[in-house]
Design an enzyme around this catalytic site. Structure first.
Site, PDB file in Angstrom:
ATOM      1  N   ARG A   1     -19.229 -66.765 -17.224  1.00 54.20           N
ATOM      2  CA  ARG A   1     -20.494 -66.302 -16.632  1.00 54.20           C
ATOM      3  C   ARG A   1     -20.768 -64.851 -17.037  1.00 54.20           C
ATOM      4  O   ARG A   1     -21.875 -64.495 -17.451  1.00 54.20           O
ATOM      5  CB  ARG A   1     -20.411 -66.415 -15.098  1.00 54.20           C
ATOM      6  CG  ARG A   1     -20.475 -67.860 -14.635  1.00 54.20           C
ATOM      7  CD  ARG A   1     -20.270 -68.011 -13.136  1.00 54.20           C
ATOM      8  NE  ARG A   1     -20.523 -69.382 -12.739  1.00 54.20           N
ATOM      9  CZ  ARG A   1     -20.011 -69.967 -11.666  1.00 54.20           C
ATOM     10  NH1 ARG A   1     -19.187 -69.293 -10.857  1.00 54.20           N
ATOM     11  NH2 ARG A   1     -20.297 -71.218 -11.388  1.00 54.20           N
TER      12      ARG A   1
ATOM     13  N   HIS B   1     -10.854 -65.661  -6.675  1.00 53.87           N
ATOM     14  CA  HIS B   1     -12.140 -66.299  -7.000  1.00 53.87           C
ATOM     15  C   HIS B   1     -13.079 -66.127  -5.811  1.00 53.87           C
ATOM     16  O   HIS B   1     -13.457 -67.077  -5.146  1.00 53.87           O
ATOM     17  CB  HIS B   1     -11.879 -67.782  -7.296  1.00 53.87           C
ATOM     18  CG  HIS B   1     -13.072 -68.504  -7.842  1.00 53.87           C
ATOM     19  ND1 HIS B   1     -13.899 -67.990  -8.800  1.00 53.87           N
ATOM     20  CD2 HIS B   1     -13.570 -69.730  -7.566  1.00 53.87           C
ATOM     21  CE1 HIS B   1     -14.837 -68.862  -9.087  1.00 53.87           C
ATOM     22  NE2 HIS B   1     -14.675 -69.929  -8.341  1.00 53.87           N
TER      23      HIS B   1
ATOM     24  N   GLY C   1     -10.671 -86.545  -7.483  1.00 56.00           N
ATOM     25  CA  GLY C   1     -12.013 -86.190  -7.014  1.00 56.00           C
ATOM     26  C   GLY C   1     -13.005 -86.660  -8.064  1.00 56.00           C
ATOM     27  O   GLY C   1     -12.955 -86.197  -9.210  1.00 56.00           O
TER      28      GLY C   1
ATOM     29  N   ARG D   1     -19.308 -75.851  -1.551  1.00 49.56           N
ATOM     30  CA  ARG D   1     -20.081 -74.967  -0.668  1.00 49.56           C
ATOM     31  C   ARG D   1     -21.512 -75.449  -0.491  1.00 49.56           C
ATOM     32  O   ARG D   1     -22.085 -76.057  -1.381  1.00 49.56           O
ATOM     33  CB  ARG D   1     -20.168 -73.567  -1.291  1.00 49.56           C
ATOM     34  CG  ARG D   1     -18.922 -72.795  -1.239  1.00 49.56           C
ATOM     35  CD  ARG D   1     -19.232 -71.330  -1.485  1.00 49.56           C
ATOM     36  NE  ARG D   1     -19.321 -71.005  -2.911  1.00 49.56           N
ATOM     37  CZ  ARG D   1     -19.694 -69.821  -3.353  1.00 49.56           C
ATOM     38  NH1 ARG D   1     -20.050 -68.872  -2.495  1.00 49.56           N
ATOM     39  NH2 ARG D   1     -19.726 -69.559  -4.640  1.00 49.56           N
TER      40      ARG D   1
ATOM     41  N   SER E   1     -10.352 -76.938  -6.538  1.00 42.20           N
ATOM     42  CA  SER E   1     -10.828 -76.949  -5.148  1.00 42.20           C
ATOM     43  C   SER E   1     -10.776 -75.541  -4.542  1.00 42.20           C
ATOM     44  O   SER E   1      -9.844 -74.777  -4.801  1.00 42.20           O
ATOM     45  CB  SER E   1      -9.951 -77.889  -4.302  1.00 42.20           C
ATOM     46  OG  SER E   1      -9.833 -79.139  -4.919  1.00 42.20           O
ATOM     47  N   ASN E   2     -11.748 -75.256  -3.722  1.00 41.33           N
ATOM     48  CA  ASN E   2     -11.845 -73.935  -3.087  1.00 41.33           C
ATOM     49  C   ASN E   2     -11.395 -73.957  -1.638  1.00 41.33           C
ATOM     50  O   ASN E   2     -11.438 -75.015  -1.016  1.00 41.33           O
ATOM     51  CB  ASN E   2     -13.302 -73.455  -3.165  1.00 41.33           C
ATOM     52  CG  ASN E   2     -13.586 -72.781  -4.484  1.00 41.33           C
ATOM     53  OD1 ASN E   2     -12.808 -71.938  -4.934  1.00 41.33           O
ATOM     54  ND2 ASN E   2     -14.689 -73.156  -5.110  1.00 41.33           N
TER      55      ASN E   2
ATOM     56  N   ASN F   1     -10.713 -78.231   3.392  1.00 42.06           N
ATOM     57  CA  ASN F   1     -10.042 -78.557   2.132  1.00 42.06           C
ATOM     58  C   ASN F   1      -8.516 -78.464   2.185  1.00 42.06           C
ATOM     59  O   ASN F   1      -7.831 -79.085   1.371  1.00 42.06           O
ATOM     60  CB  ASN F   1     -10.597 -77.693   0.997  1.00 42.06           C
ATOM     61  CG  ASN F   1     -11.974 -78.160   0.561  1.00 42.06           C
ATOM     62  OD1 ASN F   1     -12.437 -79.229   0.975  1.00 42.06           O
ATOM     63  ND2 ASN F   1     -12.654 -77.380  -0.268  1.00 42.06           N
TER      64      ASN F   1
ATOM     65  N   GLY G   1     -16.339 -86.543  -7.816  1.00 42.43           N
ATOM     66  CA  GLY G   1     -17.669 -86.024  -7.459  1.00 42.43           C
ATOM     67  C   GLY G   1     -18.339 -85.382  -8.655  1.00 42.43           C
ATOM     68  O   GLY G   1     -18.196 -85.846  -9.792  1.00 42.43           O
ATOM     69  N   ASN G   2     -19.066 -84.307  -8.378  1.00 42.93           N
ATOM     70  CA  ASN G   2     -19.847 -83.664  -9.439  1.00 42.93           C
ATOM     71  C   ASN G   2     -18.968 -83.092 -10.546  1.00 42.93           C
ATOM     72  O   ASN G   2     -19.211 -83.329 -11.725  1.00 42.93           O
ATOM     73  CB  ASN G   2     -20.709 -82.547  -8.841  1.00 42.93           C
ATOM     74  CG  ASN G   2     -21.914 -83.105  -8.112  1.00 42.93           C
ATOM     75  OD1 ASN G   2     -22.317 -84.251  -8.342  1.00 42.93           O
ATOM     76  ND2 ASN G   2     -22.504 -82.311  -7.238  1.00 42.93           N
TER      77      ASN G   2
HETATM   78  N1  APR Z   1      -8.362 -87.326  -2.625  1.00 39.44           N
HETATM   79  C1  APR Z   1      -9.193 -87.485  -3.662  1.00 39.44           C
HETATM   80  N2  APR Z   1     -10.486 -87.131  -3.633  1.00 39.44           N
HETATM   81  C2  APR Z   1     -10.965 -86.619  -2.497  1.00 39.44           C
HETATM   82  C3  APR Z   1     -10.147 -86.439  -1.363  1.00 39.44           C
HETATM   83  C4  APR Z   1      -8.786 -86.819  -1.459  1.00 39.44           C
HETATM   84  N3  APR Z   1      -7.928 -86.674  -0.449  1.00 39.44           N
HETATM   85  N4  APR Z   1     -10.912 -85.915  -0.380  1.00 39.44           N
HETATM   86  C5  APR Z   1     -12.161 -85.771  -0.873  1.00 39.44           C
HETATM   87  N5  APR Z   1     -12.200 -86.204  -2.166  1.00 39.44           N
HETATM   88  C6  APR Z   1     -13.343 -86.302  -3.072  1.00 39.44           C
HETATM   89  C7  APR Z   1     -14.665 -86.572  -2.368  1.00 39.44           C
HETATM   90  O1  APR Z   1     -14.746 -87.929  -1.925  1.00 39.44           O
HETATM   91  C8  APR Z   1     -15.666 -86.222  -3.462  1.00 39.44           C
HETATM   92  O2  APR Z   1     -16.033 -87.358  -4.235  1.00 39.44           O
HETATM   93  O3  APR Z   1     -13.594 -85.105  -3.779  1.00 39.44           O
HETATM   94  C9  APR Z   1     -14.894 -85.224  -4.335  1.00 39.44           C
HETATM   95  C10 APR Z   1     -15.550 -83.857  -4.415  1.00 39.44           C
HETATM   96  O4  APR Z   1     -16.739 -83.992  -5.111  1.00 39.44           O
HETATM   97  P1  APR Z   1     -18.066 -83.194  -4.735  1.00 39.44           P
HETATM   98  O5  APR Z   1     -18.317 -83.315  -3.275  1.00 39.44           O
HETATM   99  O6  APR Z   1     -19.148 -83.616  -5.663  1.00 39.44           O
HETATM  100  O7  APR Z   1     -17.654 -81.672  -5.011  1.00 39.44           O
HETATM  101  P2  APR Z   1     -17.582 -80.884  -6.416  1.00 39.44           P
HETATM  102  O8  APR Z   1     -18.883 -80.192  -6.642  1.00 39.44           O
HETATM  103  O9  APR Z   1     -17.042 -81.759  -7.457  1.00 39.44           O
HETATM  104  O10 APR Z   1     -16.534 -79.728  -6.030  1.00 39.44           O
HETATM  105  C11 APR Z   1     -15.196 -80.027  -5.669  1.00 39.44           C
HETATM  106  O11 APR Z   1     -14.369 -77.901  -6.426  1.00 39.44           O
HETATM  107  O12 APR Z   1     -15.438 -75.933  -7.083  1.00 39.44           O
HETATM  108  C12 APR Z   1     -14.801 -76.614  -6.053  1.00 39.44           C
HETATM  109  O13 APR Z   1     -15.874 -75.684  -4.116  1.00 39.44           O
HETATM  110  C13 APR Z   1     -15.732 -76.847  -4.883  1.00 39.44           C
HETATM  111  O14 APR Z   1     -13.985 -77.430  -3.368  1.00 39.44           O
HETATM  112  C14 APR Z   1     -15.028 -77.960  -4.168  1.00 39.44           C
HETATM  113  C15 APR Z   1     -14.432 -78.783  -5.309  1.00 39.44           C
END
Ligand code: APR
Length: 343
Positions: free
Chosen positions: A185, A209, A41, A116, A153-154, A129, A43-44
């Site tokens: 926190r 959580h 992942g 979320r 992941s949640n 998820n 992302g953020n």
């Molecule tokens: N394999 C790899 N990455 C994936 C897959 C997969 N099968 N499916 C989705 N992703 C990627 C998305 O493309 C995205 O870039 O996971 C990334 C998630 O990043 P964000 O959308 O920015 O989410 P983020 O804020 O990083 O949170 C991720 O952590 O805290 C938890 O609730 C939150 O479930 C969420 C997770």
């Protein structure tokens, strides 16, 4: 003989010769490899994980995402790798959508999935998820069988349950990241209220959580001094309530979920494993009778070291806390049941 150099040799470590020159004993290319940190992942949270793992030189970083986001992952990785020259960190950072690049990872930190949006609970994410975690688990099983896995992941407790079930990894090599974040926190709010350093506040948040997580006030101190000496019961109750919805508070403000503190929390856990620190931290661990629960993952105090989750520590809880834990466990069980039914 009590020559320390001989005992070092017996352990296969590097020797220091009489001249002070260091030379290897059995440190072949295998032992000299840098460690590999797989971030699933990009992302953020994934991006901030990569930043911290690079800056703290945990190892070489592979920032993985789905093929549709491969270029994005590669771009982010390149940006971060260029930062490494400014920080003087030698870790490489690579973006990828190919699981083969993760082969042999020492640590996997999993944020794959959607976060979320305002108004959503973590449990609302299970439908989206769950298949994502299942896909990640199948690949992790194939390519990274030796890794210590940290799930973010949640809904956290149910996702970590499914991940361990699918991979069949040893229970001590799979942990969920929630308690470290929730405790951080809680500690911040307490430190600000008490007017003391964040360094001195000891907190422990247990259970699932979710909004019925259990901030354990009875174990909460300012370096050993009960926190009740600094803060009134009324203010403590308000801080407990704010901690429970601490994630939601940020979602409301930003429109998406937090990422700096979640990433830092998982890095604390990864470092505890990689450096065999044997840190006592709250984390989602597989319970087999501890605290009276079995066959699911939930936040409890654990010791994390080179063996993964080396111990689950049972601490005394007062009656109120036990009741709260019961409620939290029931919430976790309900989502795990959904996962079991779908899986
Ligand atoms: N394999 C790899 N990455 C994936 C897959 C997969 N099968 N499916 C989705 N992703 C990627 C998305 O493309 C995205 O870039 O996971 C990334 C998630 O990043 P964000 O959308 O920015 O989410 P983020 O804020 O990083 O949170 C991720 O952590 O805290 C938890 O609730 C939150 O479930 C969420 C997770």
């Amino acid at each position: 003989t009590c020559d320390p150099r001989e005992s070092a040799a017996a352990q296969g470590g590097a020797l220091l010769s009489r001249s002070g020159f260091s030379f290897p004993t059995n440190t072949g290319p295998e032992n000299m490899k840098r460690r590999k940190i797989g971030l699933i992942g990009a992302g953020n949270i994934g991006g901030e994980l990569a930043n911290l793992a690079m800056a703290r030189q945990l190892g070489d970083v592979v920032l993985f995402d789905i093929p549709a986001k491969e270029d994005f992952a590669k771009g982010k990785a390149l940006d971060l790798e260029q930062t490494s020259t400014l920080l003087g960190a030698d870790s490489s950072v690579r973006g990828s959508s190919n699981w083969e690049d993760l082969a042999g990872a020492d640590v996997l930190i999993i944020t794959a999935g959607v976060p979320r949006k305002p108004g959503q609970s973590r449990d609302d994410l299970v439908g989206i998820n769950l298949p994502i975690i299942q896909n990640v688990a199948e690949n992790a099983k194939k390519y990274c069988p030796e890794a210590f896995s940290i799930i973010i992941s949640n809904p956290l407790d149910a996702m970590v349950y499914e991940y361990q079930r699918r991979t069949g990894f040893k229970k001590e090599m799979v942990a969920g990241m929630a308690g470290v974040l929730d405790s951080a926190r809680f500690a911040l709010f307490l430190a600000r209220e008490a007017g003391v350093s964040v360094k001195d506040v000891r907190t422990m948040v247990l259970g699932g959580h979710g909004d019925d997580m259990v901030p354990v006030l009875s174990q909460c101190t300012v370096n050993g001094v009960p926190v009740s000496q600094f803060i009134s019961q009324e203010r403590l109750d308000a801080i407990v309530a704010r901690t429970r919805t601490g994630g939601g508070e940020i979602v409301k403000l930003m429109g998406t979920s937090a990422y700096y503190a979640p990433a830092a929390s998982a890095i604390v856990m990864a470092e505890a494993y990689l450096n065999d620190e044997k840190r006592l931290l709250p984390a989602a661990a597989y319970l087999d009778g501890q605290y009276g629960y079995r066959d699911f993952f939930m936040g409890v105090p654990v010791v994390i070291g080179g063996g993964g989750i080396e111990q689950i520590v049972e601490i005394p809880l007062n009656d109120d806390e036990k009741k709260m834990l019961e409620k939290s466990a029931a919430s976790v069980q309900a989502v795990v049941d959904v996962v079991k039914a779908k899986g």
